[in-house]
Design an enzyme around this catalytic site. Sequence first.
Site, PDB file in Angstrom:
ATOM      1  N   ASN A   1      72.252  11.640   5.332  1.00  0.00           N
ATOM      2  CA  ASN A   1      73.468  11.386   4.476  1.00  0.00           C
ATOM      3  C   ASN A   1      74.501  10.964   5.193  1.00  0.00           C
ATOM      4  O   ASN A   1      74.918  11.769   6.259  1.00  0.00           O
ATOM      5  CB  ASN A   1      73.942  12.341   3.421  1.00  0.00           C
ATOM      6  CG  ASN A   1      74.926  12.112   2.514  1.00  0.00           C
ATOM      7  OD1 ASN A   1      74.856  11.288   1.909  1.00  0.00           O
ATOM      8  ND2 ASN A   1      76.123  12.587   3.033  1.00  0.00           N
ATOM      9  N   GLU A   2      75.093   9.687   5.078  1.00  0.00           N
ATOM     10  CA  GLU A   2      76.235   9.294   5.724  1.00  0.00           C
ATOM     11  C   GLU A   2      76.386   9.416   7.173  1.00  0.00           C
ATOM     12  O   GLU A   2      77.398  10.210   7.666  1.00  0.00           O
ATOM     13  CB  GLU A   2      77.375   9.556   4.841  1.00  0.00           C
ATOM     14  CG  GLU A   2      77.196   9.097   3.501  1.00  0.00           C
ATOM     15  CD  GLU A   2      78.509   9.609   2.760  1.00  0.00           C
ATOM     16  OE1 GLU A   2      78.602   8.975   1.581  1.00  0.00           O
ATOM     17  OE2 GLU A   2      79.266  10.438   3.225  1.00  0.00           O
ATOM     18  N   PRO A   3      75.590   9.048   8.042  1.00  0.00           N
ATOM     19  CA  PRO A   3      75.474   9.341   9.564  1.00  0.00           C
ATOM     20  C   PRO A   3      76.738   8.702  10.241  1.00  0.00           C
ATOM     21  O   PRO A   3      77.196   9.388  11.238  1.00  0.00           O
ATOM     22  CB  PRO A   3      74.177   8.630  10.177  1.00  0.00           C
ATOM     23  CG  PRO A   3      73.789   7.645   8.935  1.00  0.00           C
ATOM     24  CD  PRO A   3      74.239   8.313   7.784  1.00  0.00           C
TER      25      PRO A   3
END
Length: 587
Positions: A236-238
Amino acid sequence: MKILVLLNLCLSGTSIYAQSISFTINTSLERKPISPLIYGYNAYADGTNRPGWSNQGGQAALQSLNLVSRRLGGNSMTSYNWENGVSNSGEDWCNSSNAAVSAITGAGNPSGTAGLAYYAPGAALVNFHDQSLALNTYSLLQLPAAGKLPKDIVNLTPPSTCKGYDLWQSTAGPSNIDTTRWLTIVNDKPASSGSLSTTPALSDEVVYVDEELNFLIQKYGNSQAASGIKGYELDNEPDLWHHWADPNNGSGTHPNLYPALTTVADVVQKNIALASTIKRIDRSAQTYGPALSGYLGLFSLWAVWDGTQSHQPADWANYNVEPFVSNSTGDRYRYNGMTMANAYLSAMKTASQQANQRLLDVFSFHYYPQAAYNANDRVQAVRSLWDASYVEPSWITRPGNGFTDGRGLQIVTKLKQAINDFYPDTKLAISEYNFGGKDDITGAIAQADALGTFGRQGVHLATYFGDAEGFITSGFKIFRNYDGRMSSFPEISVQAISSSNANAAVYAAVSEADPGTLHIIAINRLASALAANFQVTNPVSLNSAQVWGVSGTNTAITAQTGVSGIKANKFSYLMPARSVLHFVLKP
């Protein structure tokens, strides 16, 4: 301009001054399937007071939305340790290692007497998916890729500001913080460590992802089984994991879990490795990635300005080049600057070719609009997903900023072009989105407009992130439960055109099971009534229409005055100010 309109329906025989709109529908043109997975939600419908699944109406609230997909994902899932139920909240809450994921999925309170075994293995995952099975929905489950997971829960009472509290938490950060409370993520368990177990060891200092997948498959079957989990998201959302390059810009979501600055190569490598493990264990499962947080992630993974200079990933120069910029066309606005999306798609395609199997099934991203903070902007905001004529009032479209420079954003349209150019046949998902407005009618307008757009634009999956309450539920129900009997908008989108996208939107669909019935959803964005003139091209004559709608301050969808005496498939209807109406037309 206001004109005099004579209406022959609920106000027959009276004269009403109102602006007018024309809706043109043709059931033979632009026919395309609507993916049912766009009617989705993150976690479970809870609301401000967090009613649970089995109390305070939580299950009933979800059932009334008639959902088709659900996602268990978000910042805390990046750090969810399936072995014992611990997760780390990062900057969302004091960098605390706690039981947030387990609690929100209804796994109960952690054990305080069983050492590191706070919960049974995978308890949060089991509760979540059991709820999905009860609701007959598709489960999209986020798996960890960042590299570290918390080992234990720290039972401390934080100060009100959180200052200093994170120094006591499990962390891989600075040397003065306890580094023993993190475990290493290993995707593939080596043979030397034994076979995959459904009761993993808690003292080996590692967490195996393939063991987590095996645990789920042993319980539910693989993705082809009726009860199996169908999709997995590659974390998620690196783009927000890390510390920023300049402290004035604050921290990312997991500055202790991931203390270095992310690079494109690291994100891509982690996605390829995790996708390869998923496909090895469950070849038919759908993989979703990279779940970037928004436009800036799609643009360059991340970028910050420290007041004197710009900072990007250390390896950005390797990717901010052709073909990723314009596909060697010289058109810098071909993708409106979303170069990272192109680089990622290209890398996943190359890795898939080398692996001789598709590693990425669905390109996923998150969308929290930058121009939906007031009622007037919110009712227009969905147009940034597709409408070239709509230039939202935000930093993304501002001339001179180097993004769209005064052009419409068209984020879905441009990403579909990127997929066609760099990894054809990849599907598109918006695994988090929220246009706001749960407390007024503009929230229902934006939510309904989003669902209509997702269907028309061929989005594969979309899962709303936020509280299922107020006018957000109205926006869902107008598509999925408009009459209180779970009746829904059909599965085949057909051509529907509004004469003014700024004033109104229109969506239409038919069903293979009931080809004689036409459904139309019309949206009045204006703060005044709108006289709508409908012209339908259809193989058979349509004689009457039932109407349901929502407007004003009441969140309930109610039956409206119907339409009779339709002539030559044409009729008129006075739409209330800021309203969403669902018409069901029959021969």
